[in-house]
Design a protein around this motif. Structure first.
Motif, PDB file in Angstrom:
ATOM      1  N   PRO A 102     -13.325   2.905   8.927  1.00  0.00           N
ATOM      2  CA  PRO A 102     -12.251   3.814   8.529  1.00  0.00           C
ATOM      3  C   PRO A 102     -11.087   3.690   9.501  1.00  0.00           C
ATOM      4  O   PRO A 102     -11.276   3.348  10.671  1.00  0.00           O
ATOM      5  N   PHE A 103      -9.880   3.965   9.032  1.00  0.00           N
ATOM      6  CA  PHE A 103      -8.731   3.887   9.940  1.00  0.00           C
ATOM      7  C   PHE A 103      -8.050   5.242  10.053  1.00  0.00           C
ATOM      8  O   PHE A 103      -8.226   6.132   9.224  1.00  0.00           O
ATOM      9  N   GLY A 104      -7.268   5.374  11.127  1.00  0.00           N
ATOM     10  CA  GLY A 104      -6.550   6.614  11.399  1.00  0.00           C
ATOM     11  C   GLY A 104      -5.072   6.377  11.620  1.00  0.00           C
ATOM     12  O   GLY A 104      -4.546   5.280  11.373  1.00  0.00           O
ATOM     13  N   GLU A 105      -4.388   7.416  12.121  1.00  0.00           N
ATOM     14  CA  GLU A 105      -2.933   7.339  12.291  1.00  0.00           C
ATOM     15  C   GLU A 105      -2.505   6.187  13.193  1.00  0.00           C
ATOM     16  O   GLU A 105      -1.456   5.571  12.974  1.00  0.00           O
ATOM     17  N   GLY A 106      -3.326   5.874  14.178  1.00  0.00           N
ATOM     18  CA  GLY A 106      -2.964   4.795  15.095  1.00  0.00           C
ATOM     19  C   GLY A 106      -2.959   3.422  14.457  1.00  0.00           C
ATOM     20  O   GLY A 106      -2.433   2.465  15.050  1.00  0.00           O
ATOM     21  N   ASP A 107      -3.500   3.304  13.257  1.00  0.00           N
ATOM     22  CA  ASP A 107      -3.562   2.013  12.558  1.00  0.00           C
ATOM     23  C   ASP A 107      -2.474   1.849  11.511  1.00  0.00           C
ATOM     24  O   ASP A 107      -2.419   0.816  10.832  1.00  0.00           O
ATOM     25  N   TRP A 108      -1.637   2.874  11.333  1.00  0.00           N
ATOM     26  CA  TRP A 108      -0.675   2.842  10.227  1.00  0.00           C
ATOM     27  C   TRP A 108       0.190   1.591  10.226  1.00  0.00           C
ATOM     28  O   TRP A 108       0.423   0.999   9.175  1.00  0.00           O
ATOM     29  N   GLU A 109       0.691   1.191  11.384  1.00  0.00           N
ATOM     30  CA  GLU A 109       1.609   0.037  11.430  1.00  0.00           C
ATOM     31  C   GLU A 109       0.917  -1.221  10.920  1.00  0.00           C
ATOM     32  O   GLU A 109       1.471  -1.968  10.103  1.00  0.00           O
ATOM     33  N   GLY A 110      -0.312  -1.457  11.411  1.00  0.00           N
ATOM     34  CA  GLY A 110      -1.046  -2.642  10.970  1.00  0.00           C
ATOM     35  C   GLY A 110      -1.423  -2.582   9.509  1.00  0.00           C
ATOM     36  O   GLY A 110      -1.410  -3.599   8.800  1.00  0.00           O
ATOM     37  N   VAL A 111      -1.775  -1.377   9.013  1.00  0.00           N
ATOM     38  CA  VAL A 111      -2.117  -1.213   7.603  1.00  0.00           C
ATOM     39  C   VAL A 111      -0.894  -1.460   6.725  1.00  0.00           C
ATOM     40  O   VAL A 111      -0.974  -2.152   5.703  1.00  0.00           O
ATOM     41  N   ALA A 112       0.251  -0.902   7.129  1.00  0.00           N
ATOM     42  CA  ALA A 112       1.480  -1.113   6.353  1.00  0.00           C
ATOM     43  C   ALA A 112       1.843  -2.596   6.302  1.00  0.00           C
ATOM     44  O   ALA A 112       2.264  -3.111   5.256  1.00  0.00           O
ATOM     45  N   ASP A 113       1.689  -3.293   7.421  1.00  0.00           N
ATOM     46  CA  ASP A 113       1.969  -4.731   7.435  1.00  0.00           C
ATOM     47  C   ASP A 113       1.047  -5.472   6.465  1.00  0.00           C
ATOM     48  O   ASP A 113       1.483  -6.344   5.694  1.00  0.00           O
ATOM     49  N   CYS A 114      -0.249  -5.122   6.504  1.00  0.00           N
ATOM     50  CA  CYS A 114      -1.228  -5.791   5.645  1.00  0.00           C
ATOM     51  C   CYS A 114      -0.944  -5.532   4.173  1.00  0.00           C
ATOM     52  O   CYS A 114      -0.961  -6.458   3.350  1.00  0.00           O
ATOM     53  N   LEU A 115      -0.679  -4.271   3.821  1.00  0.00           N
ATOM     54  CA  LEU A 115      -0.413  -3.940   2.424  1.00  0.00           C
ATOM     55  C   LEU A 115       0.889  -4.570   1.940  1.00  0.00           C
ATOM     56  O   LEU A 115       0.993  -4.978   0.777  1.00  0.00           O
ATOM     57  N   HIS A 116       1.868  -4.669   2.826  1.00  0.00           N
ATOM     58  CA  HIS A 116       3.124  -5.324   2.446  1.00  0.00           C
ATOM     59  C   HIS A 116       2.900  -6.810   2.187  1.00  0.00           C
ATOM     60  O   HIS A 116       3.488  -7.393   1.270  1.00  0.00           O
TER      61      HIS A 116
ATOM     62  N   TRP B  35       4.793   1.844   2.096  1.00  0.00           N
ATOM     63  CA  TRP B  35       3.425   2.090   2.537  1.00  0.00           C
ATOM     64  C   TRP B  35       3.368   3.138   3.640  1.00  0.00           C
ATOM     65  O   TRP B  35       2.414   3.933   3.688  1.00  0.00           O
ATOM     66  N   ILE B  36       4.351   3.154   4.501  1.00  0.00           N
ATOM     67  CA  ILE B  36       4.391   4.220   5.512  1.00  0.00           C
ATOM     68  C   ILE B  36       4.547   5.573   4.831  1.00  0.00           C
ATOM     69  O   ILE B  36       3.887   6.561   5.197  1.00  0.00           O
ATOM     70  N   GLU B  37       5.388   5.651   3.803  1.00  0.00           N
ATOM     71  CA  GLU B  37       5.564   6.895   3.064  1.00  0.00           C
ATOM     72  C   GLU B  37       4.271   7.276   2.337  1.00  0.00           C
ATOM     73  O   GLU B  37       3.900   8.462   2.284  1.00  0.00           O
ATOM     74  N   ALA B  38       3.565   6.287   1.778  1.00  0.00           N
ATOM     75  CA  ALA B  38       2.293   6.566   1.106  1.00  0.00           C
ATOM     76  C   ALA B  38       1.287   7.160   2.086  1.00  0.00           C
ATOM     77  O   ALA B  38       0.587   8.136   1.770  1.00  0.00           O
ATOM     78  N   LEU B  39       1.203   6.602   3.279  1.00  0.00           N
ATOM     79  CA  LEU B  39       0.281   7.128   4.290  1.00  0.00           C
ATOM     80  C   LEU B  39       0.707   8.516   4.753  1.00  0.00           C
ATOM     81  O   LEU B  39      -0.138   9.388   5.002  1.00  0.00           O
ATOM     82  N   THR B  40       2.007   8.729   4.830  1.00  0.00           N
ATOM     83  CA  THR B  40       2.510  10.055   5.200  1.00  0.00           C
ATOM     84  C   THR B  40       2.110  11.085   4.158  1.00  0.00           C
ATOM     85  O   THR B  40       1.699  12.209   4.490  1.00  0.00           O
ATOM     86  N   ARG B  41       2.202  10.738   2.888  1.00  0.00           N
ATOM     87  CA  ARG B  41       1.787  11.661   1.828  1.00  0.00           C
ATOM     88  C   ARG B  41       0.297  11.953   1.908  1.00  0.00           C
ATOM     89  O   ARG B  41      -0.137  13.091   1.714  1.00  0.00           O
ATOM     90  N   LEU B  42      -0.489  10.922   2.201  1.00  0.00           N
ATOM     91  CA  LEU B  42      -1.926  11.146   2.368  1.00  0.00           C
ATOM     92  C   LEU B  42      -2.203  12.101   3.520  1.00  0.00           C
ATOM     93  O   LEU B  42      -3.125  12.929   3.450  1.00  0.00           O
ATOM     94  N   SER B  43      -1.418  12.009   4.584  1.00  0.00           N
ATOM     95  CA  SER B  43      -1.637  12.867   5.750  1.00  0.00           C
ATOM     96  C   SER B  43      -1.397  14.336   5.436  1.00  0.00           C
ATOM     97  O   SER B  43      -1.908  15.216   6.136  1.00  0.00           O
ATOM     98  N   ARG B  44      -0.642  14.617   4.373  1.00  0.00           N
ATOM     99  CA  ARG B  44      -0.343  16.000   3.994  1.00  0.00           C
ATOM    100  C   ARG B  44      -1.414  16.605   3.096  1.00  0.00           C
ATOM    101  O   ARG B  44      -1.396  17.807   2.838  1.00  0.00           O
ATOM    102  N   ARG B  45      -2.317  15.779   2.594  1.00  0.00           N
ATOM    103  CA  ARG B  45      -3.380  16.277   1.743  1.00  0.00           C
ATOM    104  C   ARG B  45      -4.522  16.821   2.594  1.00  0.00           C
ATOM    105  O   ARG B  45      -4.783  16.317   3.688  1.00  0.00           O
ATOM    106  N   PRO B  46      -5.225  17.858   2.123  1.00  0.00           N
ATOM    107  CA  PRO B  46      -6.344  18.395   2.899  1.00  0.00           C
ATOM    108  C   PRO B  46      -7.471  17.385   3.011  1.00  0.00           C
ATOM    109  O   PRO B  46      -7.771  16.653   2.044  1.00  0.00           O
ATOM    110  N   ALA B  47      -8.096  17.332   4.175  1.00  0.00           N
ATOM    111  CA  ALA B  47      -9.256  16.463   4.346  1.00  0.00           C
ATOM    112  C   ALA B  47     -10.410  16.998   3.512  1.00  0.00           C
ATOM    113  O   ALA B  47     -10.533  18.203   3.278  1.00  0.00           O
TER     114      ALA B  47
END
Length: 294
Positions: free
Chosen positions: A15-29, A40-52
């Motif tokens: 599983p990945f966390g906030e510290g991996d966002w840059e690498g994940v965004a690069d990979c998805l791009h 992809w950064i915006e997509a991850l930001t939206r996910l961060s606003r959802r309840p765990a």
């Protein structure tokens, strides 16, 4: 050929966390070059606003080689309640693995879908993942789409359509889960509606979108109790949408829906699931369609 054994030394999935966002965004791009890195950064930001959801991963999983992210999949977990009880669904979104490591893509997905009590969905499978879907036991829950013009279902009944608000009296006629769905999806930019037909309150969620290369505005059905209820309220919804300049709607289905004025397109928008219970066609709540606008 897909590799289902152990990962080789230096390759792993986690599983990945906030510290991996840059690498994940690069990979998805890299995997989806038509989407900007900022998307992809915006997509991850939206996910961060959802309840765990319990102890499930908040964002998704990565495939990495010696600390470098070479694959990623987003996992959109949500609780779903009904008269039959509560279930956890996970919408698998945006699978991407760098070409050199694609033999290990199946092993990554196998790690992601380990839970037998979770309903996993894939609502936008690319042609290259269809064989992998079937190999892991995913089954269709929507084999096509109905494109329909709800205003053509208009009748002379005094049906009404109301936009959902917490203080609306008709909200009390819905279940707790339906009220939650309406209010949460309204906050996510959907049209959250209550259709009052023959004194019965019916919940409906529509996602405004554009099709045919962005030329045609329409609304995707994200939630309805059933196709029968959608037919029942279609005319009133059509009048409501007409005042907002929208005519066309889409709903997922396994075949033509009797009573809807439109056409069924088989194999359009195929959607798959794996798990103990199939989602209903037309239920796309809390999926990438809503969160990312995909």
């Amino acid at each position: 050929m897909a590799v289902l054994g152990a990962f080789p030394p230096g390759v792993g999935c986690r599983p990945f966390g906030e510290g991996d966002w840059e690498g994940v965004a690069d990979c998805l791009h890299r995997g989806f070059p038509e989407r900007s890195r900022g998307y992809w950064i915006e997509a991850l930001t939206r996910l961060s606003r959802r309840p765990a959801v319990a102890d499930f991963p908040r964002y998704g999983f990565v495939l990495e080689k010696s600390g470098r992210i070479v694959g990623a999949v987003l996992t959109l977990y949500a609780r779903h309640s009904s008269a039959a009880g509560e279930e956890i669904r996970c919408n698998l979104s945006s699978w991407s693995v760098d070409a050199e490591f694609r033999p290990y893509a199946s092993r990554m997905i196998a790690t992601v879908i380990l839970r037998k009590d979770v309903v996993y969905t894939n609502i936008s499978p690319s042609p290259g993942t269809l064989k992998l879907n079937k190999a892991f036991g995913f089954r269709l829950f929507s084999g096509g789409q109905v494109a329909f013009f709800p205003v053509l279902n208009a009748t002379h009944r005094p049906d009404r359509v109301l936009e959902a608000r917490p203080e609306l009296a008709e909200m009390a006629e819905l279940t707790d889960n339906e009220r939650y769905i309406l209010l949460e999806h309204a906050a996510l930019g959907c049209l959250a509606l209550i259709c009052v037909c023959d004194d019965l309150a019916l919940p409906l969620v529509l996602k405004p979108r554009r099709i045919l290369h962005g030329l045609i505005p329409c609304c995707q059905v994200v939630y309805c109790r059933s196709h029968a209820d959608l037919v029942r309220c279609a005319g009133a919804v059509g009048r409501f949408l007409l005042r907002r300049g929208k005519l066309l709607c889409l709903v997922d289905a396994m075949g033509p829906v009797a009573g809807l004025s439109g056409k069924y397109f088989p194999k359009k928008g195929l959607k798959y699931f794996k798990g103990p219970k199939s989602p209903s066609p037309g239920d796309l709540t809390f999926t990438e369609m809503v969160l990312f606008g995909s």
